[in-house]
Scaffold this motif. Structure first.
Motif, PDB file in Angstrom:
ATOM      1  N   LEU A   1       0.829  -1.194   0.000  1.00 20.03           N
ATOM      2  CA  LEU A   1       0.000   0.000   0.000  1.00 20.03           C
ATOM      3  C   LEU A   1       0.866   1.248   0.000  1.00 20.03           C
ATOM      4  O   LEU A   1       1.938   1.266   0.607  1.00 20.03           O
ATOM      5  CB  LEU A   1      -0.896   0.018   1.242  1.00 20.03           C
ATOM      6  CG  LEU A   1      -1.728  -1.236   1.502  1.00 20.03           C
ATOM      7  CD1 LEU A   1      -2.417  -1.145   2.850  1.00 20.03           C
ATOM      8  CD2 LEU A   1      -2.741  -1.434   0.388  1.00 20.03           C
ATOM      9  N   ALA A   2       0.402   2.271  -0.661  1.00 19.13           N
ATOM     10  CA  ALA A   2       1.076   3.569  -0.645  1.00 19.13           C
ATOM     11  C   ALA A   2       0.354   4.466   0.350  1.00 19.13           C
ATOM     12  O   ALA A   2      -0.867   4.448   0.434  1.00 19.13           O
ATOM     13  CB  ALA A   2       1.051   4.195  -2.025  1.00 19.13           C
ATOM     14  N   CYS A   3       1.113   5.229   1.117  1.00 18.02           N
ATOM     15  CA  CYS A   3       0.531   6.131   2.098  1.00 18.02           C
ATOM     16  C   CYS A   3       0.944   7.556   1.748  1.00 18.02           C
ATOM     17  O   CYS A   3       2.109   7.822   1.463  1.00 18.02           O
ATOM     18  CB  CYS A   3       1.009   5.775   3.501  1.00 18.02           C
ATOM     19  SG  CYS A   3       0.254   6.812   4.765  1.00 18.02           S
ATOM     20  N   HIS A   4      -0.014   8.452   1.785  1.00 15.17           N
ATOM     21  CA  HIS A   4       0.257   9.848   1.442  1.00 15.17           C
ATOM     22  C   HIS A   4       0.080  10.771   2.640  1.00 15.17           C
ATOM     23  O   HIS A   4       0.085  11.982   2.488  1.00 15.17           O
ATOM     24  CB  HIS A   4      -0.653  10.285   0.284  1.00 15.17           C
ATOM     25  CG  HIS A   4      -0.498   9.427  -0.923  1.00 15.17           C
ATOM     26  ND1 HIS A   4       0.610   9.470  -1.737  1.00 15.17           N
ATOM     27  CD2 HIS A   4      -1.290   8.465  -1.442  1.00 15.17           C
ATOM     28  CE1 HIS A   4       0.486   8.596  -2.715  1.00 15.17           C
ATOM     29  NE2 HIS A   4      -0.661   7.959  -2.557  1.00 15.17           N
ATOM     30  N   LEU A   5      -0.072  10.196   3.825  1.00 13.77           N
ATOM     31  CA  LEU A   5      -0.236  10.995   5.035  1.00 13.77           C
ATOM     32  C   LEU A   5       1.121  11.430   5.580  1.00 13.77           C
ATOM     33  O   LEU A   5       2.111  10.687   5.463  1.00 13.77           O
ATOM     34  CB  LEU A   5      -0.979  10.191   6.104  1.00 13.77           C
ATOM     35  CG  LEU A   5      -2.386   9.729   5.745  1.00 13.77           C
ATOM     36  CD1 LEU A   5      -2.933   8.823   6.840  1.00 13.77           C
ATOM     37  CD2 LEU A   5      -3.295  10.937   5.546  1.00 13.77           C
ATOM     38  N   PRO A   6       1.202  12.591   6.210  1.00 18.40           N
ATOM     39  CA  PRO A   6       2.471  13.033   6.799  1.00 18.40           C
ATOM     40  C   PRO A   6       2.962  12.057   7.866  1.00 18.40           C
ATOM     41  O   PRO A   6       2.174  11.569   8.672  1.00 18.40           O
ATOM     42  CB  PRO A   6       2.130  14.388   7.429  1.00 18.40           C
ATOM     43  CG  PRO A   6       0.846  14.815   6.807  1.00 18.40           C
ATOM     44  CD  PRO A   6       0.136  13.563   6.384  1.00 18.40           C
ATOM     45  N   GLY A   7       4.247  11.734   7.849  1.00 15.71           N
ATOM     46  CA  GLY A   7       4.841  10.844   8.835  1.00 15.71           C
ATOM     47  C   GLY A   7       4.662   9.368   8.541  1.00 15.71           C
ATOM     48  O   GLY A   7       5.205   8.515   9.234  1.00 15.71           O
ATOM     49  N   CYS A   8       3.918   9.048   7.535  1.00 20.61           N
ATOM     50  CA  CYS A   8       3.666   7.658   7.155  1.00 20.61           C
ATOM     51  C   CYS A   8       4.745   7.217   6.165  1.00 20.61           C
ATOM     52  O   CYS A   8       5.138   7.996   5.310  1.00 20.61           O
ATOM     53  CB  CYS A   8       2.278   7.588   6.507  1.00 20.61           C
ATOM     54  SG  CYS A   8       1.745   5.954   6.011  1.00 20.61           S
ATOM     55  N   PRO A   9       5.237   5.970   6.273  1.00 20.40           N
ATOM     56  CA  PRO A   9       6.225   5.522   5.281  1.00 20.40           C
ATOM     57  C   PRO A   9       5.578   5.504   3.895  1.00 20.40           C
ATOM     58  O   PRO A   9       4.382   5.243   3.776  1.00 20.40           O
ATOM     59  CB  PRO A   9       6.591   4.113   5.737  1.00 20.40           C
ATOM     60  CG  PRO A   9       5.499   3.688   6.640  1.00 20.40           C
ATOM     61  CD  PRO A   9       4.902   4.929   7.232  1.00 20.40           C
ATOM     62  N   PRO A  10       6.365   5.778   2.846  1.00 15.79           N
ATOM     63  CA  PRO A  10       5.778   5.839   1.503  1.00 15.79           C
ATOM     64  C   PRO A  10       5.157   4.521   1.049  1.00 15.79           C
ATOM     65  O   PRO A  10       4.170   4.513   0.334  1.00 15.79           O
ATOM     66  CB  PRO A  10       6.927   6.244   0.599  1.00 15.79           C
ATOM     67  CG  PRO A  10       8.152   6.152   1.416  1.00 15.79           C
ATOM     68  CD  PRO A  10       7.773   6.071   2.857  1.00 15.79           C
ATOM     69  N   LYS A  11       5.719   3.401   1.468  1.00 15.31           N
ATOM     70  CA  LYS A  11       5.183   2.081   1.115  1.00 15.31           C
ATOM     71  C   LYS A  11       5.070   1.239   2.373  1.00 15.31           C
ATOM     72  O   LYS A  11       5.925   1.288   3.252  1.00 15.31           O
ATOM     73  CB  LYS A  11       6.104   1.353   0.130  1.00 15.31           C
ATOM     74  CG  LYS A  11       6.289   2.027  -1.193  1.00 15.31           C
ATOM     75  CD  LYS A  11       5.200   1.652  -2.141  1.00 15.31           C
ATOM     76  CE  LYS A  11       5.460   2.335  -3.475  1.00 15.31           C
ATOM     77  NZ  LYS A  11       4.957   1.648  -4.586  1.00 15.31           N
ATOM     78  N   GLU A  12       4.006   0.447   2.417  1.00  9.73           N
ATOM     79  CA  GLU A  12       3.767  -0.452   3.541  1.00  9.73           C
ATOM     80  C   GLU A  12       3.304  -1.784   2.964  1.00  9.73           C
ATOM     81  O   GLU A  12       2.506  -1.823   2.037  1.00  9.73           O
ATOM     82  CB  GLU A  12       2.682   0.133   4.439  1.00  9.73           C
ATOM     83  CG  GLU A  12       2.246  -0.769   5.552  1.00  9.73           C
ATOM     84  CD  GLU A  12       1.121  -0.169   6.384  1.00  9.73           C
ATOM     85  OE1 GLU A  12       1.096  -0.455   7.587  1.00  9.73           O
ATOM     86  OE2 GLU A  12       0.288   0.571   5.838  1.00  9.73           O
ATOM     87  N   THR A  13       3.833  -2.889   3.504  1.00 12.84           N
ATOM     88  CA  THR A  13       3.404  -4.216   3.088  1.00 12.84           C
ATOM     89  C   THR A  13       2.538  -4.807   4.192  1.00 12.84           C
ATOM     90  O   THR A  13       2.929  -4.811   5.353  1.00 12.84           O
ATOM     91  CB  THR A  13       4.621  -5.130   2.817  1.00 12.84           C
ATOM     92  OG1 THR A  13       5.411  -4.530   1.787  1.00 12.84           O
ATOM     93  CG2 THR A  13       4.181  -6.515   2.387  1.00 12.84           C
TER      94      THR A  13
END
Length: 94
Positions: A44-56
């Motif tokens: 998954l891609a995250c666009h929230l501040p402080g969130c890693p750009p990619k998460e599995t």
């Protein structure tokens, strides 16, 4: 003459398919799952501040109705078996 565009994020690329297969196999080994358990892997891609750009996210559904989920804060291609073991034995399981 320009070369044709190749989408590196396309779902059908061999590296993505291979990464999913390997992560599923590692999850089965680490958790000692029966053949009837279902393992799903999504990046998954995250666009929230402080969130890693990619998460599995690894989701395990077993015949008994129990479900486990682990979130690994890195892209699928960077996951190693120790990440799976740590996530499911440590605090990364929901």
């Amino acid at each position: 003459m320009s070369s044709p565009f190749v989408n590196p994020l396309a779902r059908g690329t061999p590296s993505v398919v291979n990464s999913v297969r390997v992560i599923k196999q590692w999850t089965r080994e680490v958790l000692k799952l029966d053949d009837d358990a279902i393992v799903c892997v999504n990046e998954l891609a995250c666009h929230l501040p402080g969130c890693p750009p990619k998460e599995t996210v690894v989701l395990v559904m077993q015949g008994s109705g129990s479900t486990m989920q682990a979130s690994l804060h890195k892209p699928m291609k960077d996951i190693v078996i120790e990440d799976i073991a740590s996530a499911f034995r440590g605090g990364g399981v929901n």
